[in-house]
Design an enzyme around this catalytic site. Sequence first.
Site, PDB file in Angstrom:
ATOM      1  N   GLU A  79       0.813  -1.216   0.000  1.00  0.00           N
ATOM      2  CA  GLU A  79       0.000   0.000   0.000  1.00  0.00           C
ATOM      3  C   GLU A  79       0.854   1.278   0.000  1.00  0.00           C
ATOM      4  O   GLU A  79       1.672   1.481   0.906  1.00  0.00           O
ATOM      5  CB  GLU A  79      -0.929   0.005   1.228  1.00  0.00           C
ATOM      6  N   LYS A 259      -7.525   0.056  11.568  1.00  0.00           N
ATOM      7  CA  LYS A 259      -6.945  -0.411  10.299  1.00  0.00           C
ATOM      8  C   LYS A 259      -5.698   0.416   9.994  1.00  0.00           C
ATOM      9  O   LYS A 259      -4.681  -0.099   9.540  1.00  0.00           O
ATOM     10  CB  LYS A 259      -7.973  -0.312   9.168  1.00  0.00           C
ATOM     11  N   ASP A 275       4.148 -14.611  12.418  1.00  0.00           N
ATOM     12  CA  ASP A 275       2.820 -14.994  11.931  1.00  0.00           C
ATOM     13  C   ASP A 275       1.893 -13.787  12.087  1.00  0.00           C
ATOM     14  O   ASP A 275       1.395 -13.507  13.169  1.00  0.00           O
ATOM     15  CB  ASP A 275       2.346 -16.192  12.776  1.00  0.00           C
ATOM     16  N   HIS A 372      -2.020  11.086   0.149  1.00  0.00           N
ATOM     17  CA  HIS A 372      -2.239   9.749  -0.376  1.00  0.00           C
ATOM     18  C   HIS A 372      -2.195   9.731  -1.902  1.00  0.00           C
ATOM     19  O   HIS A 372      -1.573   8.881  -2.498  1.00  0.00           O
ATOM     20  CB  HIS A 372      -3.628   9.304   0.089  1.00  0.00           C
TER      21      HIS A 372
HETATM   22  P1  NDP Z   1       8.632 -23.437  16.622  1.00  0.00           P
HETATM   23  O1  NDP Z   1       7.785 -24.639  16.565  1.00  0.00           O
HETATM   24  O2  NDP Z   1       9.557 -23.197  15.477  1.00  0.00           O
HETATM   25  O3  NDP Z   1       9.381 -23.497  18.005  1.00  0.00           O
HETATM   26  C1  NDP Z   1      10.353 -22.587  18.371  1.00  0.00           C
HETATM   27  C2  NDP Z   1      11.526 -23.378  18.874  1.00  0.00           C
HETATM   28  O4  NDP Z   1      12.656 -22.533  18.946  1.00  0.00           O
HETATM   29  C3  NDP Z   1      11.342 -23.879  20.284  1.00  0.00           C
HETATM   30  O5  NDP Z   1      10.623 -25.086  20.313  1.00  0.00           O
HETATM   31  C4  NDP Z   1      12.771 -24.039  20.765  1.00  0.00           C
HETATM   32  O6  NDP Z   1      13.178 -25.360  20.516  1.00  0.00           O
HETATM   33  C5  NDP Z   1      13.570 -23.122  19.840  1.00  0.00           C
HETATM   34  N1  NDP Z   1      14.252 -22.051  20.570  1.00  0.00           N
HETATM   35  C6  NDP Z   1      15.539 -21.694  20.379  1.00  0.00           C
HETATM   36  N2  NDP Z   1      15.870 -20.671  21.189  1.00  0.00           N
HETATM   37  C7  NDP Z   1      14.792 -20.373  21.910  1.00  0.00           C
HETATM   38  C8  NDP Z   1      14.536 -19.408  22.928  1.00  0.00           C
HETATM   39  N3  NDP Z   1      15.471 -18.550  23.339  1.00  0.00           N
HETATM   40  N4  NDP Z   1      13.293 -19.341  23.441  1.00  0.00           N
HETATM   41  C9  NDP Z   1      12.321 -20.186  22.998  1.00  0.00           C
HETATM   42  N5  NDP Z   1      12.522 -21.139  22.086  1.00  0.00           N
HETATM   43  C10 NDP Z   1      13.738 -21.243  21.517  1.00  0.00           C
HETATM   44  O7  NDP Z   1       7.768 -22.108  16.748  1.00  0.00           O
HETATM   45  P2  NDP Z   1       6.688 -21.707  17.798  1.00  0.00           P
HETATM   46  O8  NDP Z   1       6.444 -22.775  18.816  1.00  0.00           O
HETATM   47  O9  NDP Z   1       7.075 -20.368  18.280  1.00  0.00           O
HETATM   48  O10 NDP Z   1       5.391 -21.608  16.896  1.00  0.00           O
HETATM   49  C11 NDP Z   1       5.259 -20.571  15.956  1.00  0.00           C
HETATM   50  C12 NDP Z   1       4.738 -21.167  14.657  1.00  0.00           C
HETATM   51  O11 NDP Z   1       3.498 -21.829  14.904  1.00  0.00           O
HETATM   52  C13 NDP Z   1       4.449 -20.105  13.645  1.00  0.00           C
HETATM   53  O12 NDP Z   1       4.982 -20.553  12.400  1.00  0.00           O
HETATM   54  C14 NDP Z   1       2.931 -20.061  13.576  1.00  0.00           C
HETATM   55  O13 NDP Z   1       2.499 -19.669  12.295  1.00  0.00           O
HETATM   56  C15 NDP Z   1       2.553 -21.478  13.886  1.00  0.00           C
HETATM   57  N6  NDP Z   1       1.224 -21.761  14.408  1.00  0.00           N
HETATM   58  C16 NDP Z   1       0.361 -20.772  14.851  1.00  0.00           C
HETATM   59  C17 NDP Z   1      -0.879 -21.103  15.348  1.00  0.00           C
HETATM   60  C18 NDP Z   1      -1.770 -20.014  15.861  1.00  0.00           C
HETATM   61  O14 NDP Z   1      -1.335 -18.884  15.985  1.00  0.00           O
HETATM   62  N7  NDP Z   1      -3.040 -20.293  16.176  1.00  0.00           N
HETATM   63  C19 NDP Z   1      -1.332 -22.505  15.423  1.00  0.00           C
HETATM   64  C20 NDP Z   1      -0.325 -23.456  15.008  1.00  0.00           C
HETATM   65  C21 NDP Z   1       0.894 -23.085  14.514  1.00  0.00           C
HETATM   66  P3  NDP Z   1      13.894 -26.258  21.642  1.00  0.00           P
HETATM   67  O15 NDP Z   1      13.451 -25.728  22.974  1.00  0.00           O
HETATM   68  O16 NDP Z   1      13.401 -27.605  21.356  1.00  0.00           O
HETATM   69  O17 NDP Z   1      15.345 -26.056  21.404  1.00  0.00           O
END
Ligand code: NDP
Length: 421
Positions: A79, A259, A275, A372
């Site tokens: 936009e 918005k 996200d 705009h």
């Molecule tokens: P991930 O599944 O990628 O998990 C993030 C991973 O990062 C953690 O599991 C952890 O792995 C690792 N990590 C590394 N450093 C850190 C830190 N300092 N703090 C925390 N974690 C760390 O992502 P999210 O769990 O954040 O989920 C986000 C995704 O889920 C987005 O892509 C979103 O679109 C999607 N999603 C959204 C939904 C919704 O909003 N309703 C529903 C379902 C999915 P470890 O601890 O194992 O090392």
Amino acid sequence: MKGFEKYYRKSWPERLSVLEHENKLTKTEIQQLEKSALAPELGETQIENFITQFSLPEGLGLNFVINGKEYLVPMVTEEPSVIAGASHGAAIVKKAGGFTAESEQRAMRGQVIIENVSNVAELKKEIEDFAPALLQTAIEAHPSIVKRGGGPLQLVVRVLDHDLLSVDMIIDTKEAMGANMINTMLEAVAAKLRSDLQVDVLMAILSNFTTECLVTASCEIPVESLAKENLSGKEIAQKIVQASRVAQLDPYRATTHNKGIMNGIDAAVIASGNDWRAIEAAIQSYAAKDGHYRGLSTWQIKGEQLVGQLRIPVPVGSVGGSIGLVPLVQLNSTLRQEQDARELENIIASVGLAQNLAALYALVTDGIQKGHMNLQMKSLAASVGASGAEVSQVIKRLKKLPQQDAAAAKKILYEIRNEGF
Ligand code: NDP
């Protein structure tokens, strides 16, 4: 459409050739898809049925001083005027010393919904007594987050109706937005509730209404610095306060007010690789938190200052999802130079407040169209086929006309191309 059966199992070139064999696209159009796919391997890892990469323009929001630090803010949007507006709003605030922003508690909430409950008060009490075991189950489902200093914090049981309960778990997900880790924990908790308390679980998933992940951005602008042409700073400030009041009272105006705020927030969030549907859902539902949809920001005059405030949930992560996968997202983080997710929250909320200030300032003075249309004319010229030097020629002539629309732009382009014949 037989070629589309098991489409997800086909390779990228196979998927493209299906489009040609099924007469959906010509060879030239397929080449266009190929050309647009700058990183097909990445695209295939991100989504299903991948055919190409869709690009949006990215620009820099400038003049953002937040808590004394100056930031470059990458913004992705299609936009016109959004980045100009955010940078203009930020420049007004920069002159006054910049934004103050503070991320409060940073936690997420997940829900296990229980149905067919015969006595909600009794089951609520039973689950509350069982809370330590449920919190332990959540920890065991994703122990690494506890090692990082996070994990489940609290369990809250809410009665939704005479037969429905929500078992909410508040979870510190540290640097991640945490959707996946929360869902993993909740599914384990749901299984424990089914096996140990014999309840009927309807579903288990995080909530995008993230009331435990709030950030407040504020600014104070000397009223006299707002003066413009024949309007004094005080008059403009009073009109901005009145506009803020209307957005509190009227959902029709509040939706447009918000918005405008989301124009900047979405653009900054997309550039951060987070996200943006989750952020939109969180912020829009927060606008109706008291049962009435309201403007998210407020503006007041205190003494000689115009004081703006935006308090919103910004559940972003600095890790997780696409963030680590997309090189441009990493580069944008380098541009912003934030240390962690909290600092990113501060930046995003400040962008929203800057965008809001610029929009209100324009609305109560010149109206939104003046600034705009200058930028819209660029898109208008391009949309009728002007390219290169033609764009500025079309804009120059369009500006002189009372009616600045596609038909006029087309006519001008035709004239330019036929001049000299
Ligand atoms: P991930 O599944 O990628 O998990 C993030 C991973 O990062 C953690 O599991 C952890 O792995 C690792 N990590 C590394 N450093 C850190 C830190 N300092 N703090 C925390 N974690 C760390 O992502 P999210 O769990 O954040 O989920 C986000 C995704 O889920 C987005 O892509 C979103 O679109 C999607 N999603 C959204 C939904 C919704 O909003 N309703 C529903 C379902 C999915 P470890 O601890 O194992 O090392």
